[in-house]
Design an enzyme around this catalytic site. Sequence first.
Site, PDB file in Angstrom:
ATOM      1  CE  LYS A   9      -5.257   2.143  -5.005  1.00 14.37           C
ATOM      2  NZ  LYS A   9      -5.405   0.760  -4.548  1.00 14.37           N
ATOM      3  CB  ALA A  29     -11.645  -4.434   2.473  1.00 12.77           C
ATOM      4  CB  CYS A  65      -8.024  -7.964  -6.001  1.00 15.06           C
ATOM      5  SG  CYS A  65      -8.754  -6.829  -4.803  1.00 15.06           S
ATOM      6  N   GLY A  80       1.575  -7.977   5.537  1.00 12.20           N
ATOM      7  CA  GLY A  80       2.509  -7.634   6.605  1.00 12.20           C
ATOM      8  C   GLY A  80       3.319  -8.834   7.059  1.00 12.20           C
ATOM      9  CB  THR A 116       2.275  -4.052   4.747  1.00 10.39           C
ATOM     10  OG1 THR A 116       1.271  -4.771   4.031  1.00 10.39           O
ATOM     11  CG2 THR A 116       1.643  -3.420   5.973  1.00 10.39           C
TER      12      THR A 116
END
Lengths: 260, 313
Positions: free
Chosen positions: B45, B70, B130, B217, B266
């Site tokens: 992360k 978000a 991001c 996704g 995802t």
Amino acid sequence: MIKQEEMKVINQKEIAQSIYELTLEGELVSEMSQPGQFVHIKTGNGFEPLLRRPISISSINPGKKQFTMIYRAEGKGTELLSQKEIEKSVDVLGPMGNGFPLNEAAAGSDTVLLVGGGIGVPPLYELSKRLKEKGITATHVLGFQAKEHVFYEDEFTKLGETYIVTADGSYGSQGFVTDVIRDLPKDFTVIYACGPTPMLRALEIEYGHKKLFLSLEERMGCGIGACFACVCHTADDPTGSSYKKVCSDGPVFRSGEVVI
Amino acid sequence: MKSLEIRLPGLELKNPIMPASGCFGFGREFSQFYDLSELGAIMIKATTPVPRFGNPTPRVAETSAGMLNAIGLQNPGLDKVIGEELPWLDSYDVPIIANIAGSQIDDYTEVARKISNAPNVKALELNISCPNVKEGGIAFGTDADVAKSVTRAVKEVSQVPVYVKLSPNVTNIVEIARAVEDGGADGLTMINTLLGMRLDLKTGKPILANGSGGLSGPAIKPVAIRMIHEVSQHVSIPIIGMGGITTVEDVIEFFYAGASAVAVGTANFVDPFICPKIIEELPAMLEKLGYDHISECTGRSWGKHEQIAYHRA
């Protein structure tokens, strides 16, 4: 331990308007230890819907390797789930999260209240059964929108005193769960609650000084603590970077532990 | 499995499958399901100099074959990642790609300098894409000159190769890719999420508290394939592809487009076992398609690119 399994549908029926009771069977049931945990369900086979749906466990039958959940069919995912017929399989990941702490209530010395709102009522059923096994008869205050949404009144009544309240007054008394609790003659020492956030907030304001345990709801992604979708601030650092994840640290928290 | 081994700058991968940053935390949650050493690598992360709580909830909203998020780069901060998360991950035999983020160039260089010294960090992933933070993030990845400067600054201080994560929210992604290659990037990772929004039927307002979010996704897979196909033919550095991978067939398609390794994002949220499942299925798929090694798939789509019309402003 969390496991993934294709579980078999044993029974499914609509027990109130858009409220379904679904019983599944499989090895995963042996992992279910506490009341208040949930399962994460893939309701469709493809990408519609893509994500799993978190649904709380309402009763566990380890002997038969079966568990039951009660949910409201209100979106694409839960509507698909409500169409699953007997003998069909359902992709279940679970059990997830930390449930209600049973050892916080002691037989003989504690007076226990269970408060449920709408689709937050189901996990209280397994909790009440477990308390009963410990020798504690809980009082139940269950709130619903209207008469057609009421379910499990008889089941709870068999376990202890049960009060139903509806927002529109079409069944039981009219108002909110907090109105009913105020009028009860008992002084409760331990309260367990599950329901909409405004109900939990109201309970925290009035009964936060007692032993109060709240089961929170939040939009989830993964359900295992990896995606950081369902975080909340801790009460001792309400604007800082400290956090708890509703899915894996909760969903049950002691009142005053997190900001709700 | 020899047919899956891949060498990229800084990385010796036993297979080309890794979880994507932001979809795997620091691996702890997934370690209860399988041995993390099975993975080709782990993209951890995003890490910023100081801890970040991220955005208010709701932070996710489902879409057709995808999801919006978000989160807002929530992470425990550089010191904790170096002091706790990376040492914990070091008990596994798996290279770590550390995603680094910040709101100014100094943030990136501070994280890069320190985190690249960790023994298991074999590469950095520079997050200039991001879409969910007010400062930094995507602002660095949508301007070619800025992207090049931040890449150069990070390259100067990093002890390990630097991969730059590209944003698809640009008119000309080749321009950005070339700029970061000029800036010294050792590789690219692409694509980050696409900016999107969902509105609530009753209130008429955005479902996400942040308003907009990043779409990921299966829904974004064709976008990723097209961008990798185009970029891979205009740069000479390798690409780790990502964007909607859920099956072993998707992996092959990303290689055909021009990827040299892939990341699964995802899909980890839906099936926590997805990465080891794909790794297990990959050799049989290669055999079925007649390849001796996964690298033979890279760029199979190339060749007639001059005939493919890309729409540019």
